[in-house]
Structures are given as C-alpha cells and as structure tokens.
Motif scaffolding. Structure first.
Motif, PDB file in Angstrom:
ATOM      1  N   GLU A 157       0.823  -1.221   0.000  1.00 27.84           N
ATOM      2  CA  GLU A 157       0.000   0.000   0.000  1.00 27.84           C
ATOM      3  C   GLU A 157       0.849   1.259   0.000  1.00 27.84           C
ATOM      4  OE1 GLU A 157      -2.671  -0.115   3.308  1.00 27.84           O
ATOM      5  OE2 GLU A 157      -3.664  -1.927   2.586  1.00 27.84           O
ATOM      6  N   HIS A 158       1.903   1.267   0.822  1.00 30.65           N
ATOM      7  CA  HIS A 158       2.675   2.492   0.997  1.00 30.65           C
ATOM      8  C   HIS A 158       3.855   2.630   0.048  1.00 30.65           C
ATOM      9  CE1 HIS A 158       0.485   4.031   4.438  1.00 30.65           C
ATOM     10  NE2 HIS A 158       0.312   2.766   4.756  1.00 30.65           N
ATOM     11  N   LEU A 159       4.411   1.526  -0.424  1.00 22.22           N
ATOM     12  CA  LEU A 159       5.575   1.603  -1.291  1.00 22.22           C
ATOM     13  C   LEU A 159       5.244   1.465  -2.768  1.00 22.22           C
ATOM     14  CD1 LEU A 159       8.011  -0.584   0.840  1.00 22.22           C
ATOM     15  CD2 LEU A 159       7.955   1.920   0.671  1.00 22.22           C
ATOM     16  N   VAL A 160       4.189   0.738  -3.097  1.00 24.21           N
ATOM     17  CA  VAL A 160       3.861   0.466  -4.493  1.00 24.21           C
ATOM     18  C   VAL A 160       2.609   1.211  -4.937  1.00 24.21           C
ATOM     19  CG1 VAL A 160       3.300  -1.344  -6.168  1.00 24.21           C
ATOM     20  CG2 VAL A 160       4.963  -1.789  -4.352  1.00 24.21           C
ATOM     21  N   ALA A 161       1.587   1.206  -4.126  1.00 26.77           N
ATOM     22  CA  ALA A 161       0.296   1.776  -4.520  1.00 26.77           C
ATOM     23  C   ALA A 161       0.267   3.294  -4.403  1.00 26.77           C
ATOM     24  CB  ALA A 161      -0.828   1.144  -3.699  1.00 26.77           C
ATOM     25  N   ARG A 218      -5.087  13.414   9.570  1.00 24.93           N
ATOM     26  CA  ARG A 218      -3.721  12.972   9.831  1.00 24.93           C
ATOM     27  C   ARG A 218      -2.833  13.372   8.664  1.00 24.93           C
ATOM     28  NH1 ARG A 218      -5.481   7.343  11.037  1.00 24.93           N
ATOM     29  NH2 ARG A 218      -4.780   7.165   8.934  1.00 24.93           N
ATOM     30  N   ALA A 219      -1.640  13.767   8.980  1.00 21.13           N
ATOM     31  CA  ALA A 219      -0.680  14.132   7.946  1.00 21.13           C
ATOM     32  C   ALA A 219      -0.161  12.881   7.263  1.00 21.13           C
ATOM     33  CB  ALA A 219       0.479  14.891   8.573  1.00 21.13           C
ATOM     34  N   PRO A 220       0.186  12.979   5.962  1.00 22.92           N
ATOM     35  CA  PRO A 220       0.812  11.837   5.310  1.00 22.92           C
ATOM     36  C   PRO A 220       2.055  11.422   6.086  1.00 22.92           C
ATOM     37  CG  PRO A 220       0.299  13.555   3.723  1.00 22.92           C
ATOM     38  CD  PRO A 220       0.039  14.124   5.092  1.00 22.92           C
ATOM     39  N   GLY A 221       2.317  10.117   6.115  1.00 25.08           N
ATOM     40  CA  GLY A 221       3.481   9.610   6.814  1.00 25.08           C
ATOM     41  C   GLY A 221       3.183   9.160   8.225  1.00 25.08           C
ATOM     42  N   ARG A 222       2.028   9.492   8.750  1.00 25.44           N
ATOM     43  CA  ARG A 222       1.649   9.036  10.078  1.00 25.44           C
ATOM     44  C   ARG A 222       1.241   7.577  10.003  1.00 25.44           C
ATOM     45  NH1 ARG A 222       3.613  12.290  13.821  1.00 25.44           N
ATOM     46  NH2 ARG A 222       2.835  14.367  13.652  1.00 25.44           N
ATOM     47  N   HIS A 223       1.491   6.854  11.046  1.00 21.35           N
ATOM     48  CA  HIS A 223       1.115   5.454  11.120  1.00 21.35           C
ATOM     49  C   HIS A 223      -0.389   5.321  10.981  1.00 21.35           C
ATOM     50  CE1 HIS A 223       0.476   1.502  12.919  1.00 21.35           C
ATOM     51  NE2 HIS A 223       1.689   1.249  12.510  1.00 21.35           N
ATOM     52  N   ALA A 224      -0.837   4.344  10.235  1.00 20.88           N
ATOM     53  CA  ALA A 224      -2.261   4.192   9.947  1.00 20.88           C
ATOM     54  C   ALA A 224      -3.081   3.834  11.182  1.00 20.88           C
ATOM     55  CB  ALA A 224      -2.454   3.120   8.874  1.00 20.88           C
ATOM     56  N   LEU A 225      -2.460   3.251  12.204  1.00 22.38           N
ATOM     57  CA  LEU A 225      -3.217   2.808  13.361  1.00 22.38           C
ATOM     58  C   LEU A 225      -3.084   3.717  14.563  1.00 22.38           C
ATOM     59  CD1 LEU A 225      -2.433  -0.996  13.188  1.00 22.38           C
ATOM     60  CD2 LEU A 225      -4.454   0.189  12.351  1.00 22.38           C
TER      61      LEU A 225
END
Length: 132
Positions: A84-88, A114-121
């Motif tokens: 999700e984070h590296l390819v999509a 939430r700002a991009p780069g924040r942990h999804a959980l």
C-alpha cells in the motif's frame, strides 16, 4: 524492565519518523537532498529486513505472524502495508463510510486530518505507548 525498554524503543522510533516527516514537509531543497541521501538507504534496508522476516515459508505461511495454533497465510498484513505504501502510491486503507469493507484514500485527502506519513493505526507516539 522489558516493558520499559520496549517503550523507550517505540518512543525513539516514533520520534525519528515524526522528525523525518517534518523534514519532508518543511525543509528546503538542499536539506531534503541531504536527508534523502542519508535516510533513504537506511529506510529501504529497514523495510527489506522487515519483509525478509515475513517472507512466506514453503507452506505459504508467514513465519513471523503465524503461531503454533493459528497459521497466517501470505501475504500477511506487513506485506499488505508495504504494498500500500511503497507500491500503490501512498494510499491508506480507511473503513468505508457505511462500515462495509475498506476503501483506499490518498493520504493527503484523509478526512481524519492525519498528515501523510503518520502510522495508519496510531496517531502519536504517546498514544502508541498508552495502548500497548
């Protein structure tokens, strides 16, 4: 003692990620190039080490996520998040508005702010410690 060490390690990692996110959002071009040259190799090696630990075994199970009583088929959640984070393209999965399944939303368009780069959980290092 292990819990205290674990908390210290988690804090250090969250703070480092926050610092890198802040740099990416606020630094000038020359500083960004310098940070990218030093940090991108470290981050890619870190991802490689994590993904290697979650590489499927001969049965197609993730050896790290599986337990004696519950086998976790590949791709495990670690591989899914990596994709999700590296390819999509930085898409983050969010619960569907109606609660039926999940949908992908570009990080910069998240409704939760939430700002991009924040942990999804977890939204902050302190929250991560409070929930563990």
């Amino acid at each position: 003692m292990d819990q205290i060490l674990g908390q210290v390690l988690r804090n250090a990692v969250w703070e480092r990620l926050d610092m890198l996110s802040d740099l990416a959002n606020r630094a000038d071009a020359q500083s960004l190039v310098s940070v990218a040259r030093s940090e991108l190799p470290r981050l890619t090696e870190g991802w490689r080490a994590i993904l290697l630990a979650h590489e499927p075994d001969e049965r197609g199970d993730c050896p790290t996520c599986s337990t004696r009583w519950h086998r976790c088929k590949a791709p495990c959640s670690v591989w899914q998040v990596a994709h999700e984070h590296l390819v999509a393209g930085g898409l983050a999965t969010q619960p569907d508005v109606k609660g039926k399944g999940r949908r992908s939303v570009p990080a910069q368009n998240r409704a939760d702010g939430r700002a991009p780069g924040r942990h999804a959980l977890v939204t902050s290092p302190r929250q991560a410690i409070a929930t563990t």
